[in-house]
Motif scaffolding. Structure first.
Motif, PDB file in Angstrom:
ATOM      1  N   SER A  43       1.843   9.500  -3.911  1.00 58.90           N
ATOM      2  CA  SER A  43       2.153   8.446  -2.944  1.00 58.90           C
ATOM      3  C   SER A  43       0.896   7.839  -2.336  1.00 58.90           C
ATOM      4  O   SER A  43       0.844   6.656  -2.058  1.00 58.90           O
ATOM      5  CB  SER A  43       3.078   8.972  -1.849  1.00 58.90           C
ATOM      6  N   GLY A  44      -0.144   8.626  -2.114  1.00 57.78           N
ATOM      7  CA  GLY A  44      -1.383   8.096  -1.549  1.00 57.78           C
ATOM      8  C   GLY A  44      -2.047   7.095  -2.482  1.00 57.78           C
ATOM      9  O   GLY A  44      -2.581   6.080  -2.044  1.00 57.78           O
ATOM     10  N   VAL A  45      -2.007   7.377  -3.767  1.00 54.73           N
ATOM     11  CA  VAL A  45      -2.595   6.473  -4.755  1.00 54.73           C
ATOM     12  C   VAL A  45      -1.814   5.164  -4.788  1.00 54.73           C
ATOM     13  O   VAL A  45      -2.389   4.081  -4.822  1.00 54.73           O
ATOM     14  CB  VAL A  45      -2.625   7.131  -6.152  1.00 54.73           C
ATOM     15  N   ASN A  46      -0.481   5.259  -4.760  1.00 54.58           N
ATOM     16  CA  ASN A  46       0.342   4.047  -4.790  1.00 54.58           C
ATOM     17  C   ASN A  46       0.057   3.164  -3.586  1.00 54.58           C
ATOM     18  O   ASN A  46      -0.004   1.946  -3.694  1.00 54.58           O
ATOM     19  CB  ASN A  46       1.827   4.418  -4.818  1.00 54.58           C
ATOM     20  N   ARG A  47      -0.103   3.774  -2.418  1.00 53.82           N
ATOM     21  CA  ARG A  47      -0.362   2.988  -1.216  1.00 53.82           C
ATOM     22  C   ARG A  47      -1.740   2.351  -1.243  1.00 53.82           C
ATOM     23  O   ARG A  47      -1.948   1.311  -0.643  1.00 53.82           O
ATOM     24  CB  ARG A  47      -0.227   3.877   0.024  1.00 53.82           C
ATOM     25  N   MET A  48      -2.688   2.948  -1.937  1.00 49.26           N
ATOM     26  CA  MET A  48      -4.045   2.405  -1.989  1.00 49.26           C
ATOM     27  C   MET A  48      -4.208   1.335  -3.051  1.00 49.26           C
ATOM     28  O   MET A  48      -5.099   0.497  -2.948  1.00 49.26           O
ATOM     29  CB  MET A  48      -5.045   3.532  -2.259  1.00 49.26           C
ATOM     30  N   MET A  49      -3.376   1.331  -4.074  1.00 49.86           N
ATOM     31  CA  MET A  49      -3.559   0.410  -5.195  1.00 49.86           C
ATOM     32  C   MET A  49      -3.334  -1.043  -4.810  1.00 49.86           C
ATOM     33  O   MET A  49      -4.059  -1.926  -5.267  1.00 49.86           O
ATOM     34  CB  MET A  49      -2.635   0.786  -6.357  1.00 49.86           C
ATOM     35  N   ILE A  50      -2.347  -1.327  -4.003  1.00 50.89           N
ATOM     36  CA  ILE A  50      -2.053  -2.721  -3.650  1.00 50.89           C
ATOM     37  C   ILE A  50      -3.217  -3.360  -2.903  1.00 50.89           C
ATOM     38  O   ILE A  50      -3.672  -4.446  -3.282  1.00 50.89           O
ATOM     39  CB  ILE A  50      -0.727  -2.816  -2.879  1.00 50.89           C
ATOM     40  N   PRO A  51      -3.768  -2.741  -1.851  1.00 51.32           N
ATOM     41  CA  PRO A  51      -4.927  -3.365  -1.201  1.00 51.32           C
ATOM     42  C   PRO A  51      -6.131  -3.499  -2.138  1.00 51.32           C
ATOM     43  O   PRO A  51      -6.850  -4.493  -2.087  1.00 51.32           O
ATOM     44  CB  PRO A  51      -5.251  -2.419  -0.038  1.00 51.32           C
ATOM     45  N   LEU A  52      -6.338  -2.511  -3.030  1.00 55.61           N
ATOM     46  CA  LEU A  52      -7.455  -2.609  -3.967  1.00 55.61           C
ATOM     47  C   LEU A  52      -7.262  -3.774  -4.933  1.00 55.61           C
ATOM     48  O   LEU A  52      -8.218  -4.489  -5.267  1.00 55.61           O
ATOM     49  CB  LEU A  52      -7.610  -1.304  -4.742  1.00 55.61           C
ATOM     50  N   GLN A  53      -6.029  -3.985  -5.379  1.00 55.73           N
ATOM     51  CA  GLN A  53      -5.762  -5.108  -6.273  1.00 55.73           C
ATOM     52  C   GLN A  53      -5.989  -6.433  -5.558  1.00 55.73           C
ATOM     53  O   GLN A  53      -6.546  -7.374  -6.130  1.00 55.73           O
ATOM     54  CB  GLN A  53      -4.333  -5.030  -6.804  1.00 55.73           C
ATOM     55  N   LYS A  54      -5.579  -6.512  -4.295  1.00 52.62           N
ATOM     56  CA  LYS A  54      -5.782  -7.740  -3.535  1.00 52.62           C
ATOM     57  C   LYS A  54      -7.266  -8.030  -3.337  1.00 52.62           C
ATOM     58  O   LYS A  54      -7.713  -9.171  -3.484  1.00 52.62           O
ATOM     59  CB  LYS A  54      -5.084  -7.646  -2.177  1.00 52.62           C
ATOM     60  N   VAL A  55      -8.048  -7.007  -3.025  1.00 48.62           N
ATOM     61  CA  VAL A  55      -9.487  -7.189  -2.840  1.00 48.62           C
ATOM     62  C   VAL A  55     -10.138  -7.610  -4.151  1.00 48.62           C
ATOM     63  O   VAL A  55     -11.020  -8.471  -4.175  1.00 48.62           O
ATOM     64  CB  VAL A  55     -10.121  -5.897  -2.284  1.00 48.62           C
ATOM     65  N   SER A  56      -9.693  -7.026  -5.254  1.00 49.49           N
ATOM     66  CA  SER A  56     -10.244  -7.376  -6.557  1.00 49.49           C
ATOM     67  C   SER A  56      -9.984  -8.846  -6.897  1.00 49.49           C
ATOM     68  O   SER A  56     -10.877  -9.557  -7.350  1.00 49.49           O
ATOM     69  CB  SER A  56      -9.633  -6.479  -7.624  1.00 49.49           C
ATOM     70  N   LEU A  57      -8.758  -9.307  -6.667  1.00 48.76           N
ATOM     71  CA  LEU A  57      -8.434 -10.709  -6.942  1.00 48.76           C
ATOM     72  C   LEU A  57      -9.210 -11.645  -6.021  1.00 48.76           C
ATOM     73  O   LEU A  57      -9.682 -12.705  -6.439  1.00 48.76           O
ATOM     74  CB  LEU A  57      -6.931 -10.937  -6.792  1.00 48.76           C
ATOM     75  N   GLN A  58      -9.366 -11.255  -4.760  1.00 45.89           N
ATOM     76  CA  GLN A  58     -10.109 -12.086  -3.820  1.00 45.89           C
ATOM     77  C   GLN A  58     -11.575 -12.182  -4.234  1.00 45.89           C
ATOM     78  O   GLN A  58     -12.172 -13.260  -4.186  1.00 45.89           O
ATOM     79  CB  GLN A  58      -9.995 -11.505  -2.417  1.00 45.89           C
TER      80      GLN A  58
END
Length: 120
Positions: A43-58
């Motif tokens: 669950s910790g990994v799942n919660r961290m992936m979305i913000p990391l993906q957003k930062v990567s796209l930005q």
């Protein structure tokens, strides 16, 4: 309330059944907190992936913006000899590949750029 005469426990009322269902729901994990064995991952990994993906796209968008800001565009008159040569090479390319499926000439920008450079 007393149970039936055969010793079974008394039947639950609809209110008691609703309370039991609510208590059971509280014990059930949320879908984003599914255990790893259930295929949901940690669950910790799942919660961290979305913000990391957003930062990567930005970051990728910012890099494209910086690259675009660094390039320069020069407008030149169409009557200049290099421009005339490039336009003629483009027209020759179009005439050569029209109706031909596998022409082997490569992309058109190679021909127009070479004509431009050769005329300089």
């Amino acid at each position: 309330a007393r149970g039936p005469p055969d010793g079974r426990p008394p039947a639950k009322t609809s209110r008691q059944q609703g309370e039991a269902a609510t208590a059971k729901d509280r014990k059930r994990p949320a879908t984003d907190q599914a255990p790893a064995s259930a295929g949901g991952g940690h669950s910790g990994v799942n919660r961290m992936m979305i913000p990391l993906q957003k930062v990567s796209l930005q970051s990728a968008q910012q890099v494209r913006g910086f690259a675009g800001a660094q390039s320069r565009t020069y407008l030149v008159p169409a009557s200049l000899p290099p421009v005339v040569a490039a336009m003629a090479a483009g027209a020759q390319y179009i005439a050569a590949v029209t109706g031909v499926r596998r022409h082997g000439l490569g992309p058109p920008h190679i021909h127009t750029c070479m004509a431009f450079l050769e005329s300089v």
